[in-house]
Design an enzyme around this catalytic site. Structure first.
Site, mmCIF file in Angstrom:
data_model
loop_
_atom_site.group_PDB
_atom_site.id
_atom_site.type_symbol
_atom_site.label_atom_id
_atom_site.label_comp_id
_atom_site.label_asym_id
_atom_site.label_seq_id
_atom_site.Cartn_x
_atom_site.Cartn_y
_atom_site.Cartn_z
ATOM 1 N N ARG A 164 0.828 -1.232 0.000
ATOM 2 C CA ARG A 164 0.000 0.000 0.000
ATOM 3 C C ARG A 164 0.855 1.271 0.000
ATOM 4 O O ARG A 164 0.500 2.283 0.612
ATOM 5 C CB ARG A 164 -0.963 0.036 1.190
ATOM 6 C CG ARG A 164 -1.905 -1.118 1.287
ATOM 7 C CD ARG A 164 -2.924 -1.169 0.136
ATOM 8 N NE ARG A 164 -3.717 -2.352 0.250
ATOM 9 C CZ ARG A 164 -3.358 -3.531 -0.259
ATOM 10 N NH1 ARG A 164 -2.262 -3.654 -0.975
ATOM 11 N NH2 ARG A 164 -4.128 -4.585 -0.104
ATOM 12 N N SER A 232 -11.048 -0.089 3.659
ATOM 13 C CA SER A 232 -10.280 -0.244 4.902
ATOM 14 C C SER A 232 -9.784 1.124 5.352
ATOM 15 O O SER A 232 -9.162 1.837 4.569
ATOM 16 C CB SER A 232 -9.067 -1.144 4.668
ATOM 17 O OG SER A 232 -9.487 -2.384 4.173
ATOM 18 N N GLU A 324 -5.382 4.894 6.308
ATOM 19 C CA GLU A 324 -5.102 4.648 4.885
ATOM 20 C C GLU A 324 -5.608 5.776 3.969
ATOM 21 O O GLU A 324 -4.818 6.303 3.173
ATOM 22 C CB GLU A 324 -5.715 3.311 4.453
ATOM 23 C CG GLU A 324 -5.405 2.988 2.994
ATOM 24 C CD GLU A 324 -6.052 1.696 2.512
ATOM 25 O OE1 GLU A 324 -5.791 0.638 3.082
ATOM 26 O OE2 GLU A 324 -6.819 1.778 1.533
HETATM 27 C C1 LIG Z 1 -15.571 -0.098 -0.691
HETATM 28 C C2 LIG Z 1 -14.098 0.123 -0.952
HETATM 29 C C3 LIG Z 1 -13.260 -0.971 -1.091
HETATM 30 C C4 LIG Z 1 -11.883 -0.783 -1.344
HETATM 31 N N1 LIG Z 1 -11.093 -1.886 -1.477
HETATM 32 C C5 LIG Z 1 -9.778 -1.738 -1.730
HETATM 33 C C6 LIG Z 1 -8.950 -2.887 -1.908
HETATM 34 O O1 LIG Z 1 -9.401 -4.018 -1.870
HETATM 35 N N2 LIG Z 1 -7.625 -2.685 -2.134
HETATM 36 C C7 LIG Z 1 -7.083 -1.426 -2.221
HETATM 37 O O2 LIG Z 1 -5.869 -1.317 -2.439
HETATM 38 N N3 LIG Z 1 -7.844 -0.321 -2.068
HETATM 39 C C8 LIG Z 1 -9.183 -0.438 -1.828
HETATM 40 N N4 LIG Z 1 -9.973 0.667 -1.665
HETATM 41 C C9 LIG Z 1 -9.359 2.018 -1.736
HETATM 42 C C10 LIG Z 1 -9.474 2.675 -3.131
HETATM 43 O O3 LIG Z 1 -10.466 2.065 -3.901
HETATM 44 C C11 LIG Z 1 -8.151 2.624 -3.902
HETATM 45 O O4 LIG Z 1 -7.128 3.226 -3.145
HETATM 46 C C12 LIG Z 1 -8.260 3.347 -5.255
HETATM 47 O O5 LIG Z 1 -7.086 3.132 -6.006
HETATM 48 C C13 LIG Z 1 -8.497 4.851 -5.129
HETATM 49 O O6 LIG Z 1 -8.816 5.331 -6.426
HETATM 50 P P1 LIG Z 1 -9.543 6.731 -6.632
HETATM 51 O O7 LIG Z 1 -9.529 7.024 -8.097
HETATM 52 O O8 LIG Z 1 -10.872 6.718 -5.989
HETATM 53 O O9 LIG Z 1 -8.546 7.715 -5.876
HETATM 54 P P2 LIG Z 1 -8.928 9.016 -5.034
HETATM 55 O O10 LIG Z 1 -9.611 8.602 -3.771
HETATM 56 O O11 LIG Z 1 -9.619 9.997 -5.894
HETATM 57 O O12 LIG Z 1 -7.468 9.546 -4.680
HETATM 58 C C14 LIG Z 1 -6.624 8.836 -3.794
HETATM 59 C C15 LIG Z 1 -5.256 9.501 -3.808
HETATM 60 O O13 LIG Z 1 -4.663 9.349 -5.106
HETATM 61 C C16 LIG Z 1 -4.381 10.628 -5.683
HETATM 62 N N5 LIG Z 1 -4.684 10.507 -7.119
HETATM 63 C C17 LIG Z 1 -5.824 10.067 -7.688
HETATM 64 N N6 LIG Z 1 -5.702 10.036 -9.031
HETATM 65 C C18 LIG Z 1 -4.454 10.488 -9.311
HETATM 66 C C19 LIG Z 1 -3.716 10.714 -10.511
HETATM 67 N N7 LIG Z 1 -4.234 10.458 -11.721
HETATM 68 N N8 LIG Z 1 -2.454 11.221 -10.405
HETATM 69 C C20 LIG Z 1 -1.896 11.474 -9.200
HETATM 70 N N9 LIG Z 1 -2.548 11.297 -8.036
HETATM 71 C C21 LIG Z 1 -3.803 10.792 -8.078
HETATM 72 C C22 LIG Z 1 -5.304 11.610 -4.967
HETATM 73 O O14 LIG Z 1 -4.753 12.922 -4.995
HETATM 74 C C23 LIG Z 1 -5.332 11.027 -3.569
HETATM 75 O O15 LIG Z 1 -4.159 11.412 -2.877
HETATM 76 C C24 LIG Z 1 -11.353 0.528 -1.430
HETATM 77 C C25 LIG Z 1 -12.215 1.632 -1.312
HETATM 78 C C26 LIG Z 1 -13.568 1.434 -1.081
HETATM 79 C C27 LIG Z 1 -14.489 2.617 -0.986
#
Ligand SMILES: Cc1cc2nc3c(=O)[nH]c(=O)nc-3n(C[C@H](O)[C@H](O)[C@H](O)COP(=O)(O)OP(=O)(O)OC[C@H]3O[C@@H](n4cnc5c(N)ncnc54)[C@H](O)[C@@H]3O)c2cc1C
Length: 328
Positions: A164, A232, A324
């Protein structure tokens, strides 16, 4: 460039936290980045990057320009005897991308199905689930460097992936990921060596693994569309073997370096906090590691519950929980 003033972000984060940004812009073309960087410097407003909003705790008011990442496109770049190279724009939905690769006859990512968010955010915390993580398949990414104003290519070594973790977490906000390229093995075998997946037959297809993973996830995690959450909320803590031995009954996952990973969810549950509520925030009744928004919560409510949870776990076990989702 179309900037939207006072943009409501409540629907742009899976926690459903009440939030708004001074300005927001939809980024659907990598060519927009230089102008956006200039606008941020000229206005004095920091640039914040938002994908699917599934791993953030948004403040009620962001005095910032929020870039909503929507750069699309996905492609099978080439197939060789040993691997198939696929690439996707940062704004592509991760699960849709995984489903598309499987439908294209390019298996490999199915254990990572159902993770919310975008392709561009996947490298930030090296997403992982069901015995697989992004770094297992990662080839390279392109990112705009906001500091130096150039597009850079990062290979796996430059991304410094860990559990992570990645280089991008160490230098938050500097790079805007534009696209991600993965190498998927041509010779494929279902990865079933993970609790729940061992129920699948040996000859299960990639589509069957994908469907099974999605069903397993739905049985364990709340649907953020009906109960806001960010998955998480705490990392599983890694402690010394001596410390782990002190905690009677704790599930232990020994690491190659002699440390031991503990289950944050188990520690929280032992403190009696499963299903606990503090105002509009709470821990999920079926999974103590997931904090939820019962309706109308703000980042202040989530912070109060997170602090309470951390305090209880520290008092009882002497273990420090690390959040996280990224606060901004
Ligand atoms: C129900 C649920 C289940 C989940 N299960 C998992 C799991 O099994 N495993 C896991 O690893 N994670 C899990 N997550 C966490 C999440 O889905 C991941 O971390 C995912 O990759 C976040 O993507 P996002 O586009 O929503 O990022 P955001 O929440 O929009 O951003 C997260 C971070 O990334 C940065 N960011 C986003 N896009 C970019 C980009 N293009 N360039 C630079 N920085 C960027 C943002 O500035 C922020 O700091 C879960 C979340 C939820 C709600």
């Amino acid at each position: 460039m179309d900037m939207i003033s006072d943009f409501d972000l409540t629907g742009s984060n899976t926690f459903g936290l009440k939030s708004s940004a001074r300005r927001a812009v939809i980024v659907d073309d990598p060519e927009m980045l230089p102008a956006l960087a200039h606008e941020s410097a000229a206005s004095g407003l920091p640039l914040r990057i938002l994908g699917g909003g599934s791993n953030v705790v948004l403040n009620e008011r962001l005095e910032a320009i929020v870039a909503l990442m929507r750069i699309g496109g996905r492609q099978v770049v080439r197939r060789t005897e040993s691997e198939t190279i696929v690439t996707a724009g940062a704004g592509e939905n991760w699960h849709d991308f995984v489903s598309w690769t499987v439908a294209e006859g390019v298996p490999g990512l199915e254990n990572l199905a159902g993770i919310p968010g975008t392709v561009g955010a996947a490298p930030i915390q090296n997403i992982g689930a069901y015995g697989a993580q992004l770094s297992d398949f990662f080839l390279s990414l392109e990112a705009f460097d906001l500091k130096d104003g150039v597009v850079r290519t990062f290979d796996a070594a430059a991304c410094r992936f860990a559990y992570r973790q990645s280089h991008f977490k160490a230098e938050p906000g500097r790079h805007v990921i534009l696209s991600v390229t993965l190498a998927l093995p041509t010779v494929w075998r279902a990865k079933r060596d993970y609790a729940g997946l061992d129920l699948l037959p040996e000859q299960a297809s990639a589509q069957e693994v994908l469907d099974h993973v999605v069903a397993l996830r739905a049985s364990k995690l709340p649907d953020w569309r009906t109960l806001g959450n960010a998955g998480s909320f705490f990392h599983n803590p890694v402690v010394s073997a001596e410390k782990a031995a002190e905690i009677a009954g704790a599930p232990r996952y020994p690491q190659p370096d002699g440390t031991v990973k503990l289950s944050a969810g188990w520690l929280i549950e032992q403190c009696g906090l499963k299903g606990f509520r503090l105002g509009p925030a709470g821990t999920y009744a079926r999974h103590a590691l997931v904090l939820v928004n019962h309706g109308g919560a703000t980042s202040t409510d989530i912070a109060a519950l997170a602090n309470h949870t951390r305090d209880k776990v520290r008092e009882r076990f002497g273990v420090e929980l690390v959040q996280e989702p990224i606060a901004f």
